[in-house]
Write a protein that holds these residues in place. Structure first.
Motif, short mmCIF file in Angstrom:
data_model
loop_
_atom_site.label_atom_id
_atom_site.label_comp_id
_atom_site.label_asym_id
_atom_site.label_seq_id
_atom_site.Cartn_x
_atom_site.Cartn_y
_atom_site.Cartn_z
N PHE A 98 9.63 -38.51 -104.89
CA PHE A 98 10.56 -39.24 -104.03
C PHE A 98 11.94 -39.22 -104.67
O PHE A 98 12.08 -39.07 -105.89
CB PHE A 98 10.11 -40.68 -103.79
N GLY A 99 12.95 -39.32 -103.82
CA GLY A 99 14.32 -39.29 -104.33
C GLY A 99 15.21 -40.21 -103.52
O GLY A 99 14.97 -40.44 -102.33
N ASN B 124 13.92 -40.30 -99.62
CA ASN B 124 13.18 -39.18 -99.07
C ASN B 124 11.96 -39.02 -99.98
O ASN B 124 12.05 -39.27 -101.18
CB ASN B 124 14.11 -37.96 -99.11
N GLN C 82 21.13 -38.60 -108.23
CA GLN C 82 19.83 -38.83 -107.61
C GLN C 82 18.92 -39.57 -108.57
O GLN C 82 18.90 -39.30 -109.77
CB GLN C 82 19.18 -37.49 -107.26
N ARG D 154 26.63 -30.89 -104.04
CA ARG D 154 26.46 -30.27 -102.72
C ARG D 154 27.83 -29.96 -102.14
O ARG D 154 28.74 -30.78 -102.22
CB ARG D 154 25.67 -31.19 -101.79
N THR E 292 7.54 -30.34 -99.57
CA THR E 292 6.55 -31.41 -99.45
C THR E 292 5.91 -31.38 -98.07
O THR E 292 6.54 -31.01 -97.08
CB THR E 292 7.18 -32.81 -99.68
N ASN F 48 10.65 -31.37 -95.60
CA ASN F 48 11.21 -30.71 -96.77
C ASN F 48 10.38 -29.45 -96.96
O ASN F 48 9.16 -29.49 -96.79
CB ASN F 48 11.04 -31.55 -98.04
#
Ligand code: PHE
Length: 529
Positions: A488-489, A465, A403, A389, A444, A441
């Motif tokens: 999920f992450g 998340n 992640q 990122r 989701t 998100n």
């Protein structure tokens, strides 16, 4: 090497002394030499049968600081008696000023009991003209001999914290069958010359030292992130999850964003947040690449195949239609489809095909789910890998991190099931009693941020998340309407920093990492602390 030469001197000293004195006692004859050094010298000699030795352990009686002061200045009661004798008379109120608070407190009673002094009005006056300070004499004796035979007195002194016991090892050494006044010359290598001349027969070979510590191998070691990653992998495997193939860092906007119903104007797709690839600038449209997919089909994950194949499971595989998938994605963004009104903007193919450093591993989850549509059935997938990122780097953020991601597909799943799954998952890491906060998100609905209470920091931390993937993402792939998918992450860095007590992420990853620190770190277990 200095250590060796020192050891050698001790070795020679032992041989020298044994010549005139046998047996010798290391406690007396080598008083000043540290235990480890004398032991090394004796082992060296004993392995060559030059000496024999026996280890004895015994207890030494050592004086405490207070006892040492008594030896130097006299006992508390002696000090009281001395003060009264010197002054003739000491007001009780003054005593502490004269002999000190501790001696006044402890010494007064004993001086009365010994009939050395007595009370007269508010003062102490002398009874005995001369006294014998037996406590001091006793301690003096102990200081010299480090022993005390009378166990009752010894226990009494221990209770009064005047002495402590400490174990010491010493050795009784005598000559061995091969004793000599000097270490003979030792041969370390067997050479061709020795073999041809026959001198090997008479040579005195140096024996192997099996007690020697090995040389430092300077071996490689796993990074703490890898150790924690392995713990998570084991956790996932033990629950029947299959690992997703995350080996590629570059992906198209299609798999990273569009297929996840992330609109093309979404702020996450800005250059501020995403690294775009300039060369090559565009990806091909998604298509079945037989070579790539044959590799994937052959991949084993844990104890199972990554994907079902017609041969391995004799199932009906529905061929994927990439034209249709592409069109479905365009429709669901631009006009709405699958019961959704869509975002209603002109969707751009160019934007969709831009190449990016993947911003989340959900790009891979999406690809795996679209393969699940070949043969929709309950499935559990996970991955732990790197994402990128375009963020400002600080103590808790890096432009690249890892992640941990999990995906569960089944029929009839509910949000409560996801919450229960996450509670069990984090309980495995020692984090109990999660809190869930509604979140957003694009891919989701509903979405939940996961908070866990950190007992050390005494506050709630965001640890993950999660959510249920939207129909706008799942149905264009061809997954059945009644299939639900949890996702999920969380970052790998956060639990690693918690486990290894790292407060600045730059000490964990990147060019500032101290390699010596990496090497020293122990293995990690994610069990409750
Ligand atoms: N991709 C999300 C992130 O980057 C994590 C996530 C995965 C959320 C799957 C929901 C479902 O944080």
């Amino acid at each position: 090497v200095p250590v060796e030469s020192k050891e050698h001197n001790v070795t020679q000293d032992v041989l020298d002394l044994l010549d005139t004195k046998e047996p010798l006692q290391t406690s007396e004859d080598f008083r000043a030499i540290p235990q480890a050094e004398i032991k090394a010298a004796l082992d060296r000699l004993a392995s060559r049968s030059m000496v024999e030795y026996k280890a004895n352990d015994s207890e030494q009686v050592l004086l405490s600081k207070e006892a040492e002061a008594i030896v130097a200045e006299g006992s508390h009661e002696y000090k009281v008696w001395k003060a009264v004798k010197d002054a003739g008379k000491v007001p009780i109120k003054e005593l502490a000023n004269v002999v000190g608070a501790e001696s006044a407190k402890v010494g007064q009673g004993n001086a009365f009991k010994n009939k050395w002094v007595k009370k007269e009005g508010d003062s102490l006056v002398l009874v005995a003209d001369s006294v014998q300070d037996t406590t001091r004499e006793l301690l003096q004796g102990i200081q010299e001999t480090k022993t005390l035979a009378d166990t009752k007195t010894l226990n009494d002194l221990k209770k009064r914290k005047l002495v402590t016991l400490s174990k010491v090892i010493h050795y009784t050494v005598s000559k061995g069958p091969k004793y000599a006044k000097e270490m003979p010359v030792e041969v370390t290598d067997l050479t061709a010359d020795m073999l041809t001349s026959g001198s090997w027969e008479a040579a005195n070979f140096k024996p192997y030292n099996f007690n020697a510590l090995g040389a430092n191998q300077d071996a490689g070691s796993l990074h703490p992130l890898n150790k924690v990653r392995q713990e998570f992998r084991n956790m996932f495997f033990s629950q029947g999850f299959v690992e997703m193939p995350t080996g590629h860092f570059v992906d198209s906007g299609f798999w990273n964003f569009d297929a996840l119903f992330v609109p093309q104007q979404h702020p996450a797709r800005d250059v501020q947040d995403t690294f775009f690839i300039s060369d090559p600038p565009r990806a091909d449209k998604p298509r079945a690449d037989p070579e790539h997919e044959a590799t994937m089909d052959a991949m084993e994950s844990g104890s199972r195949k990554l994907f079902a194949t017609p041969e391995s499971e004799k199932r009906q595989i529905k061929p994927r239609d990439f034209e249709q998938y592409w069109k479905n994605i365009q429709d669901v963004h631009q006009h709405g489809a699958f019961g959704s009104i869509g975002y209603r903007y002109p969707w751009s193919e160019d934007e969709c095909l831009r190449l990016v450093l993947r911003t989340h591993t959900t790009a891979v989850s999406t690809w795996v789910l679209h393969r699940l549509a070949e043969d929709p059935r309950p499935a559990k997938y996970f991955s732990i890998d790197r994402v990128f990122r375009n963020e400002t780097v600080d103590a808790t953020h890096l432009a690249e991190f890892h992640q941990i991601e999990g995906v569960i597909a089944d029929f009839g799943l509910t949000l409560g099931g996801l919450m229960k799954f996450l509670e069990d998952f984090f309980a495995n890491m020692g984090i109990d009693g999660l809190r869930f906060k509604p979140a957003y998100n694009p891919y989701t609905e509903p979405s939940m941020e996961v908070f866990g209470y950190h007992k050390g920091l005494k506050r709630w931390l965001e640890i993950g998340n999660s959510g249920m993937f939207r129909p706008e993402m799942l149905e264009p792939m061809g997954l059945p309407k009644d299939m639900r998918v949890y996702g999920f992450g969380l970052s790998l860095e956060r639990p690693t920093m918690m486990k290894y007590g790292v407060s600045n992420i730059r000490e964990l990853l990147g060019h500032k990492v101290d390699l010596a620190w990496i090497k020293e770190q122990p293995a990690v277990r994610l069990e409750k602390e």
